[in-house]
Design an enzyme around this catalytic site. Structure first.
Site, PDB file in Angstrom:
ATOM      1  N   GLU A 153      -1.628  12.462   1.521  1.00 22.42           N
ATOM      2  CA  GLU A 153      -2.278  13.310   2.532  1.00 22.42           C
ATOM      3  C   GLU A 153      -3.777  13.523   2.333  1.00 22.42           C
ATOM      4  O   GLU A 153      -4.262  14.647   2.379  1.00 22.42           O
ATOM      5  CB  GLU A 153      -1.575  14.672   2.580  1.00 22.42           C
ATOM      6  CG  GLU A 153      -0.098  14.553   2.888  1.00 22.42           C
ATOM      7  CD  GLU A 153       0.619  15.907   2.958  1.00 22.42           C
ATOM      8  OE1 GLU A 153       0.052  16.916   2.518  1.00 22.42           O
ATOM      9  OE2 GLU A 153       1.746  15.926   3.468  1.00 22.42           O
ATOM     10  N   ASN A 195       0.444   7.695   1.049  1.00 26.43           N
ATOM     11  CA  ASN A 195       1.449   8.368   1.876  1.00 26.43           C
ATOM     12  C   ASN A 195       0.783   9.458   2.715  1.00 26.43           C
ATOM     13  O   ASN A 195      -0.058  10.211   2.201  1.00 26.43           O
ATOM     14  CB  ASN A 195       2.483   8.996   0.927  1.00 26.43           C
ATOM     15  CG  ASN A 195       3.734   9.497   1.617  1.00 26.43           C
ATOM     16  OD1 ASN A 195       4.394   8.748   2.338  1.00 26.43           O
ATOM     17  ND2 ASN A 195       4.077  10.760   1.405  1.00 26.43           N
ATOM     18  N   HIS A 232       7.221  13.112  10.090  1.00 25.82           N
ATOM     19  CA  HIS A 232       7.752  14.430  10.449  1.00 25.82           C
ATOM     20  C   HIS A 232       7.450  14.629  11.936  1.00 25.82           C
ATOM     21  O   HIS A 232       6.351  15.036  12.309  1.00 25.82           O
ATOM     22  CB  HIS A 232       7.068  15.539   9.632  1.00 25.82           C
ATOM     23  CG  HIS A 232       7.340  15.438   8.165  1.00 25.82           C
ATOM     24  ND1 HIS A 232       8.583  15.654   7.625  1.00 25.82           N
ATOM     25  CD2 HIS A 232       6.514  15.167   7.111  1.00 25.82           C
ATOM     26  CE1 HIS A 232       8.518  15.509   6.306  1.00 25.82           C
ATOM     27  NE2 HIS A 232       7.285  15.204   5.971  1.00 25.82           N
ATOM     28  N   GLU A 261       9.493  10.235   4.888  1.00 27.84           N
ATOM     29  CA  GLU A 261       9.959  11.634   4.911  1.00 27.84           C
ATOM     30  C   GLU A 261      10.492  11.986   6.302  1.00 27.84           C
ATOM     31  O   GLU A 261      10.227  13.066   6.845  1.00 27.84           O
ATOM     32  CB  GLU A 261       8.811  12.586   4.545  1.00 27.84           C
ATOM     33  CG  GLU A 261       8.159  12.253   3.222  1.00 27.84           C
ATOM     34  CD  GLU A 261       7.053  13.226   2.806  1.00 27.84           C
ATOM     35  OE1 GLU A 261       6.907  14.301   3.438  1.00 27.84           O
ATOM     36  OE2 GLU A 261       6.340  12.909   1.844  1.00 27.84           O
ATOM     37  N   ASP A 263      12.000  13.290   9.492  1.00 28.58           N
ATOM     38  CA  ASP A 263      12.818  14.323  10.129  1.00 28.58           C
ATOM     39  C   ASP A 263      12.295  14.500  11.543  1.00 28.58           C
ATOM     40  O   ASP A 263      11.118  14.254  11.820  1.00 28.58           O
ATOM     41  CB  ASP A 263      12.882  15.649   9.343  1.00 28.58           C
ATOM     42  CG  ASP A 263      11.540  16.214   8.921  1.00 28.58           C
ATOM     43  OD1 ASP A 263      10.500  15.860   9.511  1.00 28.58           O
ATOM     44  OD2 ASP A 263      11.526  17.052   7.994  1.00 28.58           O
TER      45      ASP A 263
HETATM   46  C1  XIL Z   1       7.765  19.851   1.043  1.00 30.56           C
HETATM   47  C2  XIL Z   1       9.113  20.219   0.470  1.00 30.56           C
HETATM   48  O1  XIL Z   1      10.108  19.701   1.299  1.00 30.56           O
HETATM   49  C3  XIL Z   1       9.259  21.703   0.342  1.00 30.56           C
HETATM   50  O2  XIL Z   1      10.442  22.036  -0.370  1.00 30.56           O
HETATM   51  C4  XIL Z   1       8.049  22.289  -0.375  1.00 30.56           C
HETATM   52  O3  XIL Z   1       8.135  23.700  -0.345  1.00 30.56           O
HETATM   53  C5  XIL Z   1       6.765  21.850   0.271  1.00 30.56           C
HETATM   54  O4  XIL Z   1       6.727  20.437   0.312  1.00 30.56           O
HETATM   55  N1  XIL Z   1       4.693  16.274   2.979  1.00 30.56           N
HETATM   56  C6  XIL Z   1       5.045  15.884   1.721  1.00 30.56           C
HETATM   57  C7  XIL Z   1       6.192  16.550   1.038  1.00 30.56           C
HETATM   58  O5  XIL Z   1       4.495  14.927   1.186  1.00 30.56           O
HETATM   59  O6  XIL Z   1       5.995  16.627  -0.350  1.00 30.56           O
HETATM   60  C8  XIL Z   1       6.426  17.923   1.591  1.00 30.56           C
HETATM   61  O7  XIL Z   1       7.612  18.443   0.989  1.00 30.56           O
HETATM   62  C9  XIL Z   1       6.546  17.885   3.094  1.00 30.56           C
HETATM   63  C10 XIL Z   1       5.284  17.355   3.715  1.00 30.56           C
END
Ligand code: XIL
Length: 458
Positions: A153, A195, A232, A261, A263
């Protein structure tokens, strides 16, 4: 009479052919279905949930790649400067490996989830702390992981297309490439990924910013192997069908792409299928990871964005499974594609990609590389590369030139007879997508050698 007999024979032939179609072989779990095309299907795992047998039953059955949700982040692995703690990370790692799964490391350099001591650093001391952190964590997991999210990020949201402001960014614009160079030296066996989120839509400035960075890294030889698209998706950052274009364009730069990741707010079955098909359409898309097992495990549980509700499979689950099963045994390489004599015109992928090497004509090849050597021994990495067709199972052979012997080998199964070595795939790395590759490694006694290896696939 004669005609009737001939029809009868043809009928039989047809019947035999039909009975061997891939439809018979539809897989019943996400991991197995993805493996048919040489891909993985993963999930985020939280160490704190490993005591919940409903959770572990689903996770173990469905997924063959694991990302620790929080356990390998900087605050978890280096709570005090110079003092590393791998207890939670190892819990997730061990659970995964003991259940035959591979692991994506997440994450080494990030503005988020830094331990307080790191948050308060700046300038050259933070830069040094970042390097020390990468070295410390990667040494612990050396040779054990599939990939690392080296940097997470680093780009800004919105229309700038530039870097996000952070304490790491303020150490100098080169912090990302320093992180990648440090990571390559620390563990040459693991794929190194950048990422990020909101880089799925090809028209967004942030996507273009990351694309230009990767292009620049590839042109200058900064080591980077993959880009992770967090994916996401929600109302503020909706799925767009140009995601496929994004994956294709990044892959054309010469990196693997992974959905890391996933969702989706509301878990639309149609959108889940679309994302799955986007990955399946791109040979260098290695796999998909969803960010949690059941809705109740999600960091955004209110969005019910995952594939399971309690113990139940949601419609999105069936949509993903069907998409994976429909993909067949390998990423689309239609055999009908012009076998003409004209030299293959490389697909003109939009923003000028450096010319990629034309794929091998099917089958596989293997290359042995020396990673490290010392008095009396050495470590090697062998890259097994699929040609223009997907490979399902491989065998690599070579002959030692002067009495070398393997002492330990990972990510493969060896049988040795005199100076002849034969290595076959493990259950989890036998399938390689067309044009894709996998690696295995070994340590050996004797003087470092790189004999020519042959690769065969059934
Ligand atoms: C999130 C986790 O799912 C949570 O449990 C934590 O509180 C915060 O981080 N981007 C990422 C992940 O790269 O590491 C994040 O995960 C979600 C967004």
């Amino acid at each position: 009479m004669l005609i009737a007999a001939a029809v009868g024979v043809l009928g039989m032939v047809a019947a035999v052919t039909v009975s061997t179609t891939p439809a018979d072989a539809a897989a019943s779990t996400l991991g197995a279905a993805a493996a048919q095309s040489g891909r993985y299907f993963g999930t985020a795992i939280a160490a704190g949930r490993l005591g919940d047998s409903n959770y572990t039953t689903i996770a173990n059955r469905e997924f063959n790649m694991v990302t620790p949700e929080n356990e390998m982040k900087p605050d978890a692995t280096e709570p005090n400067r110079g003092q590393f703690n791998f207890s939670s990370g190892d819990r997730v790692y061990n659970w995964a490996v003991q259940n035959g799964k591979r692991v994506r490391g997440h994450t080494l350099a990030w503005h988020g989830q830094q331990p307080p001591w790191m948050q308060s650093l700046s300038g050259s001391s933070l830069r040094q702390a970042m390097i020390d952190h990468i070295n410390g964590v990667m040494a612990h997991y050396k040779g054990k992981l599939y990939a690392w999210d080296v940097v997470n990020e680093a780009f800004a949201d919105g229309n700038s297309g530039g870097r996000r402001d952070s304490n790491l960014q303020r150490t100098g614009n080169d912090w990302i490439e320093v992180a990648f160079r440090t990571a390559r030296a620390a563990d040459p066996s693991v794929k190194l990924c950048y990422n990020d989120y909101n880089i799925e839509n090809w028209t967004w400035a942030k996507t273009q910013g990351v694309y230009n960075m990767v292009k620049d890294f590839k042109s200058r030889g900064v080591p980077i192997d993959c880009v992770g698209f967090q994916s996401h998706f929600n109302s503020g950052s909706a799925y767009n069908s140009n995601f496929r274009t994004t994956l294709q364009n990044f892959a054309a730069l010469g990196v693997d792409v992974q959905i890391t990741e996933l969702d989706i707010q509301g878990a639309s079955a149609q959108t889940y299928a679309a994302v799955t098909n986007d990955c399946l359409a791109v040979p260098r898309c290695n796999g998909i990871t969803v960010w949690g097992v059941r809705d109740q495990d999600s960091w955004r549980s209110g969005d019910t964005p995952l594939l399971f509700s309690g113990n139940n499979k949601k419609p999105a689950y069936d949509a993903v499974l069907n998409a994976l099963n429909n993909a067949g045994p390998g990423p689309s390489n239609s055999p009908s594609a012009s076998p003409s004599a004209s030299p293959s015109t490389s697909p003109s992928s939009s923003p000028s990609a450096s010319p990629t090497r034309s794929p091998l004509p099917g089958g596989c090849s293997a290359t042995i590389k020396t990673i490290n050597s010392w008095g009396g021994g050495f470590q090697s990495e062998v890259t097994v590369q699929a040609g223009s067709s997907a490979v399902n199972g491989w065998t690599v052979k070579w002959t030692w030139p002067s009495g070398q012997s393997i002492s330990s080998l990972w990510n493969g199964r060896q049988s040795t007879s005199g100076s002849s070595v034969t290595v076959t795939n493990e259950s989890y790395n036998g399938s390689i997508a067309a044009g894709g590759s996998t690696t295995f490694g070994f340590t050996a006694n004797g003087n470092a050698a790189t004999p020519t290896a042959t690769c065969t696939s059934p």
